[in-house]
Design an enzyme around this catalytic site. Structure first.
Site, PDB file in Angstrom:
ATOM      1  N   ASP A 185       0.823  -1.204   0.000  1.00  0.00           N
ATOM      2  CA  ASP A 185       0.000   0.000   0.000  1.00  0.00           C
ATOM      3  C   ASP A 185       0.861   1.259   0.000  1.00  0.00           C
ATOM      4  OD1 ASP A 185      -2.486   1.562   0.594  1.00  0.00           O
ATOM      5  OD2 ASP A 185      -1.501   1.839   2.529  1.00  0.00           O
ATOM      6  N   GLU A 232       1.391  -0.532  -5.119  1.00  0.00           N
ATOM      7  CA  GLU A 232       0.198   0.326  -5.225  1.00  0.00           C
ATOM      8  C   GLU A 232       0.697   1.737  -5.510  1.00  0.00           C
ATOM      9  OE1 GLU A 232      -1.867   3.300  -4.475  1.00  0.00           O
ATOM     10  OE2 GLU A 232      -1.842   2.675  -2.370  1.00  0.00           O
ATOM     11  N   ASP A 286     -11.175   1.476  -2.275  1.00  0.00           N
ATOM     12  CA  ASP A 286     -11.417   2.909  -2.126  1.00  0.00           C
ATOM     13  C   ASP A 286     -12.286   3.485  -3.254  1.00  0.00           C
ATOM     14  OD1 ASP A 286     -10.070   3.313   0.257  1.00  0.00           O
ATOM     15  OD2 ASP A 286      -8.156   3.758  -0.709  1.00  0.00           O
TER      16      ASP A 286
END
Length: 390
Positions: A185, A232, A286
């Site tokens: 992430d 990411e 998200d």
């Protein structure tokens, strides 16, 4: 939970011709249900156990303590009596599920939140590894004009460097005990991160600060070997971020829903600009579902989507299935689809709205929602794109 429904989902994935199951972080979530502010970066959530009262032997506990000595004592001090036994139960159940998935040709993709939660077991056990005057966030973007004030502690990278990045090496070790590949992430923060004053009301007053670059990855690779990661690389991505990703040999991410911004005609998220060394997503946790997103688009942007659907000859009666097939038509190495999109669910099935607290992370897949018809349709789309496993 890791019981019958998890095994049924693996069976459904195999029947649908899918090779990968990507999941959110496995740690104990915060009071809002967010796994990105888990109580531990190492421990798994007891709430996932199929049998939380299964007996655990002293020998199993001793073996787990020996194997996970770096972190399990910190977790036990934080979570209290029975914490180690729960981790033994998790490893036992998880190992059985992972073996079953592997036998059915399904591998697992995990998720590594870059930051730990404030006052988490990691933060309390290792305060010397974090700074006090700033917290994590993201600058204003397409999600919010105020930026995103996450509030996570920010690493004291010089302190980590002096310890040869041992904390990160052990974290990678634990992740790859559980999954085959992991999405890391907020990868861009290894180049530069948005640091917000700890007393700020929103993230607008943050500033960019330099990250550690490739050093944590190199330290982990020296001890663990290859790190099978997906970067990411979403958000404000600069040339140095791209160079670090490529230097480490990591695939990046592209998201269909980012590909139709009229103000960004050269976006790497546009299907025509996709490259092989990427993972394409219909959306992430998200994002809206593709149905919710498509139905909310202005006419001009929806026309662009429709033009791509026709250009790649993937039109279906249901627009969300057209978008699944559009993702599969990408040259990206791997295509990931949200299960909400297979089910054709609208915005009420969205997992998270960035920059908000409360009311998020609540969507759950209901037993029986995925049918044999869904599997057959997804398998047909996978086969048509040449993506069925060999």
């Amino acid at each position: 939970r890791l019981g019958d429904e998890a095994y049924a989902f693996v069976d459904w994935l195999a029947d649908a011709g899918q090779s990968w199951w990507q999941m959110l972080p496995l740690g104990p979530p915060d009071e809002y249900g967010s796994p990105y502010k888990a109580h531990s970066a190492f421990a798994a959530w007891r709430g996932l156990l199929a049998d939380p009262s299964a007996p655990v032997s002293a020998a199993e506990v001793d073996a787990f303590r020996a194997r996970e000595a770096y972190w399990v004592g910190d977790w036990e001090a934080y979570a209290g009596p029975g914490a180690v036994e729960d981790q033994v139960r998790f490893d036992r159940e998880w190992g059985a599920l992972r073996s079953y998935a592997s036998a059915r040709g399904v591998r697992l993709i995990g998720d590594i939140p870059i930051y730990v939660a404030p006052e988490s077991a990691d933060h309390l056990a290792h305060p010397e590894l974090f700074v006090d005057h700033v917290v994590a966030g993201a600058p204003p973007d397409r999600f919010t004009d105020l930026g995103q004030l996450w509030g996570n502690p920010i690493y004291a990278w010089p302190a980590l460097q002096r310890r040869r990045y041992r904390w990160w090496t052990e974290r990678f070790r634990r992740v790859f005990e559980l999954v085959d590949v992991a999405r890391i992430d907020h990868f861009r923060a290894f180049v530069a991160y948005w640091a917000v004053p700890a007393d700020a009301d929103d993230a607008r007053g943050g500033t960019w600060a330099r990250g550690p670059g490739r050093a944590p990855f190199d330290a982990a690779r020296r001890e663990l070997g290859d790190l099978p990661l997906i970067a990411e690389d979403l958000g404000v991505i600069t040339a140095p971020v791209n160079r670090l990703r490529d230097a480490l040999g990591l695939p990046g991410m592209v998201v269909l829903q980012f590909g139709y911004d009229p103000d960004d005609p050269t976006s790497p998220h546009r299907v025509a600009r996709h490259v092989e060394d990427r993972v394409v997503y219909t959306g992430t946790h998200d994002h809206d579902t593709v149905r919710g997103w498509y139905e909310s688009l202005p006419d001009g942007e929806r026309a662009e989507v429709d033009a791509d659907v026709d250009r790649y000859d993937v039109r279906e009666d249901d627009p969300w299935w057209s978008l699944i097939r559009l993702a599969y038509a990408s040259p990206a190495r791997l295509a990931m689809v949200q299960v909400q999109d297979v089910l054709g669910l609208g915005s009420d099935a969205r997992m998270n709205m960035p920059g908000t607290e409360g009311g998020q992370w609540t969507w759950r897949l209901e037993p029986g929602a995925l049918t044999a018809e869904h599997a057959a349709r997804l398998r047909a789309a996978t086969e048509a794109a040449g993506r069925l496993p060999g």
